[in-house]
Design a protein around this motif. Structure first.
Motif, PDB file in Angstrom:
ATOM      1  N   ALA A 134       0.830  -1.207   0.000  1.00 40.33           N
ATOM      2  CA  ALA A 134       0.000   0.000   0.000  1.00 40.33           C
ATOM      3  C   ALA A 134       0.868   1.261   0.000  1.00 40.33           C
ATOM      4  O   ALA A 134       1.854   1.364   0.729  1.00 40.33           O
ATOM      5  CB  ALA A 134      -0.913  -0.001   1.223  1.00 40.33           C
ATOM      6  N   GLN A 135       0.469   2.224  -0.828  1.00 41.73           N
ATOM      7  CA  GLN A 135       1.214   3.472  -0.910  1.00 41.73           C
ATOM      8  C   GLN A 135       0.898   4.374   0.290  1.00 41.73           C
ATOM      9  O   GLN A 135      -0.213   4.385   0.807  1.00 41.73           O
ATOM     10  CB  GLN A 135       0.868   4.199  -2.214  1.00 41.73           C
ATOM     11  CG  GLN A 135       1.366   3.465  -3.441  1.00 41.73           C
ATOM     12  CD  GLN A 135       0.875   4.097  -4.733  1.00 41.73           C
ATOM     13  OE1 GLN A 135      -0.243   4.597  -4.800  1.00 41.73           O
ATOM     14  NE2 GLN A 135       1.694   4.059  -5.769  1.00 41.73           N
ATOM     15  N   THR A 136       1.903   5.130   0.698  1.00 39.79           N
ATOM     16  CA  THR A 136       1.763   5.999   1.855  1.00 39.79           C
ATOM     17  C   THR A 136       0.805   7.150   1.561  1.00 39.79           C
ATOM     18  O   THR A 136       0.864   7.770   0.499  1.00 39.79           O
ATOM     19  CB  THR A 136       3.134   6.564   2.258  1.00 39.79           C
ATOM     20  OG1 THR A 136       4.013   5.472   2.545  1.00 39.79           O
ATOM     21  CG2 THR A 136       3.028   7.451   3.473  1.00 39.79           C
ATOM     22  N   GLN A 137      -0.062   7.412   2.501  1.00 41.62           N
ATOM     23  CA  GLN A 137      -1.004   8.526   2.417  1.00 41.62           C
ATOM     24  C   GLN A 137      -0.895   9.353   3.696  1.00 41.62           C
ATOM     25  O   GLN A 137      -0.546   8.821   4.747  1.00 41.62           O
ATOM     26  CB  GLN A 137      -2.438   7.992   2.243  1.00 41.62           C
ATOM     27  CG  GLN A 137      -2.663   7.156   0.995  1.00 41.62           C
ATOM     28  CD  GLN A 137      -2.538   7.937  -0.296  1.00 41.62           C
ATOM     29  OE1 GLN A 137      -2.610   9.178  -0.301  1.00 41.62           O
ATOM     30  NE2 GLN A 137      -2.354   7.224  -1.396  1.00 41.62           N
ATOM     31  N   PRO A 138      -1.188  10.682   3.641  1.00 42.82           N
ATOM     32  CA  PRO A 138      -1.529  11.445   2.441  1.00 42.82           C
ATOM     33  C   PRO A 138      -0.294  11.735   1.589  1.00 42.82           C
ATOM     34  O   PRO A 138       0.844  11.700   2.082  1.00 42.82           O
ATOM     35  CB  PRO A 138      -2.104  12.734   3.021  1.00 42.82           C
ATOM     36  CG  PRO A 138      -1.364  12.908   4.318  1.00 42.82           C
ATOM     37  CD  PRO A 138      -1.193  11.523   4.865  1.00 42.82           C
ATOM     38  N   PHE A 139      -0.556  12.019   0.313  1.00 41.55           N
ATOM     39  CA  PHE A 139       0.491  12.359  -0.637  1.00 41.55           C
ATOM     40  C   PHE A 139      -0.093  13.429  -1.554  1.00 41.55           C
ATOM     41  O   PHE A 139      -1.179  13.245  -2.098  1.00 41.55           O
ATOM     42  CB  PHE A 139       0.914  11.119  -1.426  1.00 41.55           C
ATOM     43  CG  PHE A 139       2.074  11.344  -2.360  1.00 41.55           C
ATOM     44  CD1 PHE A 139       3.367  11.361  -1.870  1.00 41.55           C
ATOM     45  CD2 PHE A 139       1.873  11.515  -3.719  1.00 41.55           C
ATOM     46  CE1 PHE A 139       4.452  11.551  -2.725  1.00 41.55           C
ATOM     47  CE2 PHE A 139       2.948  11.704  -4.579  1.00 41.55           C
ATOM     48  CZ  PHE A 139       4.242  11.726  -4.074  1.00 41.55           C
ATOM     49  N   TYR A 140       0.610  14.539  -1.725  1.00 42.02           N
ATOM     50  CA  TYR A 140       0.047  15.702  -2.405  1.00 42.02           C
ATOM     51  C   TYR A 140       0.625  15.835  -3.813  1.00 42.02           C
ATOM     52  O   TYR A 140       1.846  15.860  -4.004  1.00 42.02           O
ATOM     53  CB  TYR A 140       0.297  16.961  -1.587  1.00 42.02           C
ATOM     54  CG  TYR A 140      -0.455  16.924  -0.277  1.00 42.02           C
ATOM     55  CD1 TYR A 140      -1.763  17.376  -0.195  1.00 42.02           C
ATOM     56  CD2 TYR A 140       0.134  16.383   0.869  1.00 42.02           C
ATOM     57  CE1 TYR A 140      -2.471  17.321   1.008  1.00 42.02           C
ATOM     58  CE2 TYR A 140      -0.565  16.322   2.068  1.00 42.02           C
ATOM     59  CZ  TYR A 140      -1.865  16.782   2.124  1.00 42.02           C
ATOM     60  OH  TYR A 140      -2.567  16.714   3.312  1.00 42.02           O
ATOM     61  N   CYS A 141      -0.266  15.897  -4.783  1.00 41.14           N
ATOM     62  CA  CYS A 141       0.132  15.912  -6.193  1.00 41.14           C
ATOM     63  C   CYS A 141       0.672  17.277  -6.609  1.00 41.14           C
ATOM     64  O   CYS A 141       0.288  18.315  -6.058  1.00 41.14           O
ATOM     65  CB  CYS A 141      -1.059  15.556  -7.085  1.00 41.14           C
ATOM     66  SG  CYS A 141      -1.883  14.014  -6.645  1.00 41.14           S
ATOM     67  N   ALA A 142       1.541  17.260  -7.602  1.00 38.89           N
ATOM     68  CA  ALA A 142       2.038  18.496  -8.197  1.00 38.89           C
ATOM     69  C   ALA A 142       0.946  19.135  -9.042  1.00 38.89           C
ATOM     70  O   ALA A 142      -0.018  18.474  -9.454  1.00 38.89           O
ATOM     71  CB  ALA A 142       3.275  18.209  -9.044  1.00 38.89           C
ATOM     72  N   THR A 143       1.105  20.393  -9.315  1.00 38.52           N
ATOM     73  CA  THR A 143       0.148  21.134 -10.139  1.00 38.52           C
ATOM     74  C   THR A 143       0.891  21.847 -11.254  1.00 38.52           C
ATOM     75  O   THR A 143       2.107  22.064 -11.174  1.00 38.52           O
ATOM     76  CB  THR A 143      -0.630  22.155  -9.290  1.00 38.52           C
ATOM     77  OG1 THR A 143       0.304  22.946  -8.532  1.00 38.52           O
ATOM     78  CG2 THR A 143      -1.574  21.455  -8.321  1.00 38.52           C
ATOM     79  N   SER A 144       0.156  22.216 -12.307  1.00 41.42           N
ATOM     80  CA  SER A 144       0.820  22.835 -13.459  1.00 41.42           C
ATOM     81  C   SER A 144       1.508  24.139 -13.068  1.00 41.42           C
ATOM     82  O   SER A 144       2.587  24.459 -13.564  1.00 41.42           O
ATOM     83  CB  SER A 144      -0.185  23.081 -14.581  1.00 41.42           C
ATOM     84  OG  SER A 144      -1.247  23.901 -14.132  1.00 41.42           O
ATOM     85  N   THR A 145       0.890  24.892 -12.177  1.00 42.42           N
ATOM     86  CA  THR A 145       1.537  26.051 -11.576  1.00 42.42           C
ATOM     87  C   THR A 145       1.477  25.869 -10.059  1.00 42.42           C
ATOM     88  O   THR A 145       0.493  25.341  -9.538  1.00 42.42           O
ATOM     89  CB  THR A 145       0.844  27.361 -11.973  1.00 42.42           C
ATOM     90  OG1 THR A 145      -0.510  27.329 -11.541  1.00 42.42           O
ATOM     91  CG2 THR A 145       0.914  27.572 -13.473  1.00 42.42           C
ATOM     92  N   PRO A 146       2.502  26.280  -9.328  1.00 52.09           N
ATOM     93  CA  PRO A 146       2.526  26.039  -7.881  1.00 52.09           C
ATOM     94  C   PRO A 146       1.363  26.732  -7.167  1.00 52.09           C
ATOM     95  O   PRO A 146       0.986  27.857  -7.513  1.00 52.09           O
ATOM     96  CB  PRO A 146       3.866  26.627  -7.449  1.00 52.09           C
ATOM     97  CG  PRO A 146       4.651  26.824  -8.688  1.00 52.09           C
ATOM     98  CD  PRO A 146       3.692  26.997  -9.803  1.00 52.09           C
ATOM     99  N   GLN A 147       0.836  26.039  -6.200  1.00 49.38           N
ATOM    100  CA  GLN A 147      -0.234  26.598  -5.383  1.00 49.38           C
ATOM    101  C   GLN A 147       0.304  26.796  -3.970  1.00 49.38           C
ATOM    102  O   GLN A 147       0.945  25.908  -3.409  1.00 49.38           O
ATOM    103  CB  GLN A 147      -1.437  25.659  -5.359  1.00 49.38           C
ATOM    104  CG  GLN A 147      -1.979  25.319  -6.747  1.00 49.38           C
ATOM    105  CD  GLN A 147      -2.474  26.535  -7.495  1.00 49.38           C
ATOM    106  OE1 GLN A 147      -3.247  27.324  -6.970  1.00 49.38           O
ATOM    107  NE2 GLN A 147      -2.029  26.683  -8.740  1.00 49.38           N
ATOM    108  N   ALA A 148       0.026  27.946  -3.372  1.00 45.97           N
ATOM    109  CA  ALA A 148       0.526  28.252  -2.034  1.00 45.97           C
ATOM    110  C   ALA A 148      -0.115  27.345  -0.998  1.00 45.97           C
ATOM    111  O   ALA A 148      -1.209  26.809  -1.200  1.00 45.97           O
ATOM    112  CB  ALA A 148       0.254  29.710  -1.697  1.00 45.97           C
ATOM    113  N   ALA A 149       0.576  27.170   0.122  1.00 51.99           N
ATOM    114  CA  ALA A 149       0.056  26.351   1.214  1.00 51.99           C
ATOM    115  C   ALA A 149      -1.235  26.950   1.745  1.00 51.99           C
ATOM    116  O   ALA A 149      -1.423  28.171   1.759  1.00 51.99           O
ATOM    117  CB  ALA A 149       1.087  26.253   2.329  1.00 51.99           C
TER     118      ALA A 149
END
Length: 809
Positions: A134-149
């Motif tokens: 099983a893959q570790t969660q949570p895992f946050y995907c990249a975006t086409s342009t960076p999104q601030a926290a």
């Protein structure tokens, strides 16, 4: 899915996985069956039939002797895929079978003059996993342009892709063409910034030297570099096709010479590709929970020598050690990437892995955990693996803290600082005290499971080693502090992500019963720190006793404890069986060239080396630890070559890196050409070229070009002779692969007569109530490697077994 040709450029609506024709081991290849017993054979060429991913697989139909395979029919379930197969110029019948469903798929083939046969192909999703659990969660995907926290969601990294990630971080693949300009490459190699930076929200400026520019098919830019001739003697324009996509939640780049005016299929590749793969692994080590692009240190523009020779260059962020310290998931990603290469570009002759530091760990881990994925490795700043490297990291971190405790400071009051530092060096096993300080600073906090305040030795005060602590807490997940486990509030935050390597790889280790913590391998029970320093008179008996009293241990959060640390027995067994502790038996199956540079101190450097070039953590003895393991497990280390140098630090002098590439190419070409039926180990050694032999370049060599083959002369150079580690000073073997030692009783007769007073020995007995390490015995849980393992059924893993073969209906 059919391949589409548009403007002469190879295009795929989606990208597959990769593993390959495994030249060194049937363990990870579909080796097929016996023609005498199989009227018709089906073989999967890009991976084992039970490890396929992304819905497609390159296959071969092998008719029985005397059959012409007329009226060949191939089906997947009820679907006819016969049109995918073609007879190549070599006479082989190859075809890319696409559209595989998740899970088992029965591929069946028949012919007018041969009996029907079938093979079951198990397909996993492109996003993974295949065998790592099983893959570790949570895992946050990249975006086409960076999104601030925002709140508990971290800042996203830029993907360099236009598409939007799906729930499993899959993003549509893209391809671009680039041409090499006539610009001279700068000293650090060519760079090619992506549209967005990995670390900032601002778009970076264009590079001052544009070595590569985007190419428009049919154009002839005035600054295009001259055509190149590959090592196969094929002359082509210096144009590279770069494919970017996602695989196993990582972002990958694949680059290869490409002629836009010609087609390319996996059964008929362009002649500009020499059939060889150069796989680059990123450095450092970490376990952040964000999807990013491959590390800047291993990007394709830096591999110009490989590209112009015809190599296909590949990298994936989930095979960068700084982004993924789950070594099975990392090797699984290489397998999927290699399968994708074969499904998309064609059959692979051989694959070379390369990397420095954490990149060397991943190179060696591929050999150890999944032998056959890589045929050879060229490493620098070399470590054998992360679990045993963590021995020195942990020991050094404990010792740096212990040296600052009041009990030790009281013993050293009034002594010259040089004398104190000589004592520290003797305990550490290093040339001076800065090696352990460097480990403490760089990775001493890497095992922290949750929030922590970073502690470090001021690099400007390496003499006294005074520790300072940051006021602001941080974490190793690259998540907002509010989103991770807090050891100071363990109950309320127990369900939040834990940020050390063992929790990141929880699918391998499992959890401690009744705890959210993952099982782990760290241990210092029974270790007599400074034993050799005591016996050779570098420290006094009182210093030895006091040190072992105060050094203590740590818990699963890396919180200091008075008691010594104790590993989890199940984790120890998993580490050895899976090859996560680098196995000499498996490492013996690959060709290894180790560019052994120098990085043993931050203050006592070769005269030619500037201070900024020394990190102080890539100790030379690690290369000899690998040699010890191979020799012990395989009888000799004839497959490992050490090229030593020091004057240039970790960077190979002159053209040595290029020579390593050429030598490895010659070695593996000979291996592939020779074939043979002997063991993998014997064939690797038989193929070894004459120039693949140990040598050094002395630090005093002004030109850094004279190769010295006399190893005693090399060892006489103070910057070339390997030192040791704290665990070796404590009596452990140079192989340093005993994670937890077996214990023996503490007996006064084991020490020189009269060395301890009665009071001192009583204090030692209070420290080592269970006994001290017995280094004559194997470690606790140490056992024969059984890799490759699959973790689909849970932590601990099970042997993968033999690959599926076709069967007659």
């Amino acid at each position: 899915m059919a391949r589409l040709l548009l403007q002469g450029a190879l295009r795929r609506p989606r990208a597959a996985g990769w593993a390959g024709v495994l030249l060194l081991s049937c363990i990870l290849a579909a080796c097929g069956g016996d023609d005498d017993t199989q009227p018709l054979q089906l073989r999967t060429l890009s991976n084992r039939a039970d490890l396929v991913s992304d819905g497609d697989v390159l296959m071969e139909i092998v008719p029985p002797s005397g059959s012409s395979a007329n009226a060949l029919k191939v089906t997947v379930g009820d679907r006819d895929v016969s049109s995918a197969f073609t007879r190549t110029s070599s006479g082989r019948i190859l075809g890319l079978v696409t559209g595989l469903a998740a899970g088992n798929n029965t591929v069946r083939a028949s012919a007018s003059d041969a009996a029907t046969a079938h093979i079951v192909v198990n397909n996993s999703p492109r996003s993974g996993p295949v065998l790592s659990g099983a893959q570790t969660q949570p895992f946050y995907c990249a975006t086409s342009t960076p999104q601030a926290a925002s709140g508990n969601v971290p800042q996203t990294a830029p993907s360099g892709l236009a598409g939007t990630a799906d729930a499993n971080c899959g993003i549509a693949s893209e391809t671009k063409l680039y041409y090499r300009t006539t610009a001279a490459a700068p000293a650090g190699g060519c760079s090619l910034p992506d549209p967005f930076s990995n670390t900032t929200l601002a778009q970076p400026a264009a590079p001052a030297v544009q070595c590569w520019k985007e190419y428009t098919p049919g154009s002839q830019p005035a600054d295009m570099a001259a055509a190149v001739t590959t090592d196969a003697g094929v002359t082509v324009p210096f144009i590279v096709r770069v494919e970017r996509g996602t695989m196993n939640r990582g972002i990958y780049d694949i680059a290869v010479l490409f002629d836009p005016s010609k087609p390319w299929t996996p059964t008929a590749p362009q002649a500009g590709w020499n059939g060889k793969v150069w796989y680059t692994f990123g450095a450092s080590t970490g376990q952040p929970r964000r999807q990013v692009r491959p590390d800047n240190s291993n990007r394709w523009p830096l591999q110009e020598e490989q590209l112009k020779r015809g190599f296909l260059v590949a990298a994936n962020s989930m095979t960068d050690s700084s982004r993924n310290s789950n070594r099975i998931s990392m090797s699984e990603t290489v397998m999927m990437m290699k399968e994708h290469v074969i499904d998309t570009y064609g059959l692979v002759k051989f694959t070379i892995g390369t990397g420095c530091s954490g990149g060397s760990i991943n190179s060696n881990m591929n050999l150890s955990t999944m032998p056959g994925l890589l045929d050879g490795v060229i490493t620098s700043c070399t470590y054998p693996d992360s679990e045993t490297t963590a021995i020195e990291v942990g020991d050094c971190s404990q010792l740096v803290e212990a040296y600052q405790k009041p009990q030790m400071l009281a013993l050293w009051t009034g002594l010259p600082q040089a004398t104190i530092n000589a004592k520290k060096a003797a305990i550490n096993g290093h040339p001076d005290q800065t090696g352990c300080q460097a480990w403490f600073n760089f990775f001493g906090s890497n095992g922290k499971a949750g929030l922590y305040n970073y502690r470090h030795v001021n690099p400007a005060d390496t003499a006294t080693g005074v520790i300072t602590q940051d006021a602001t807490p941080t974490n190793n997940c690259e998540l907002p502090n509010s989103a991770v486990y807090d050891p100071a509030n363990p109950v309320a935050t127990a369900s939040l992500p834990r940020c050390n390597a063992w929790s990141w790889a929880e699918s391998l280790w499992g959890k401690v019963p009744g705890s959210p913590a993952a099982r782990e391998t760290r241990d210092n029970t029974g270790v007599q720190y400074g034993l050799a320093a005591l016996l050779n008179g570098m420290i006094t008996p009182e210093e030895f006793v006091t040190l072992n009293e105060v050094v203590g241990g740590f818990d699963h959060d890396s919180t200091p404890t008075a008691a010594r640390a104790a590993a989890d027995s199940d984790a120890l067994a998993t580490a050895y069986r899976a090859g996560i502790v680098g196995s000499g038996k498996q490492l013996a199956k690959g060709a290894i060239i180790d560019l052994r540079g120098w990085d043993d101190s931050t203050v006592n450097r070769p005269p030619s080396l500037p201070a900024a070039a020394a990190l102080g953590i890539h100790h030379q003895w690690f290369s000899w630890a690998i040699r010890e393991r191979i020799t012990r497990d395989a009888g000799d280390a004839g497959n490992q070559v050490l090229w030593r140098f020091a004057a240039t630090g970790l960077s190979a002098p002159g053209t040595l890196s290029l020579e390593a590439l050429q030598t490895m190419d010659q070695w593996l070409t000979s291996l592939v050409t020779a074939g043979g039926s002997g063991t993998v180990e014997s064939r690797v050694r038989a193929a070894k070229p004459a120039n693949a032999r140990d040598f050094c370049i002395l630090t005093t060599d002004a030109t850094q070009s004279t190769k010295v083959y006399d190893q005693s002369a090399c060892d006489a150079d103070p910057f070339l002779k390997p030192a040791a580690s704290p665990r070796q000073v404590a009596g452990g073997p140079r192989a340093e692969d005993i994670l937890k030692c077996q214990l023996k009783p503490l007996i006064q007769g084991d020490y020189p007569a009269g060395v301890f007073t009665g009071s001192q020995f009583a204090r030692l007995q209070a420290v080592f109530t269970g006994g001290v390490c017995d280094w004559t015995k194997a470690g606790v849980g140490q056992q024969a490697v059984a890799s490759p393992l699959t973790f689909k059924s849970g932590p601990g893993g099970t042997a993968l077994g033999n690959p599926p073969v076709s069967a007659q209906d």
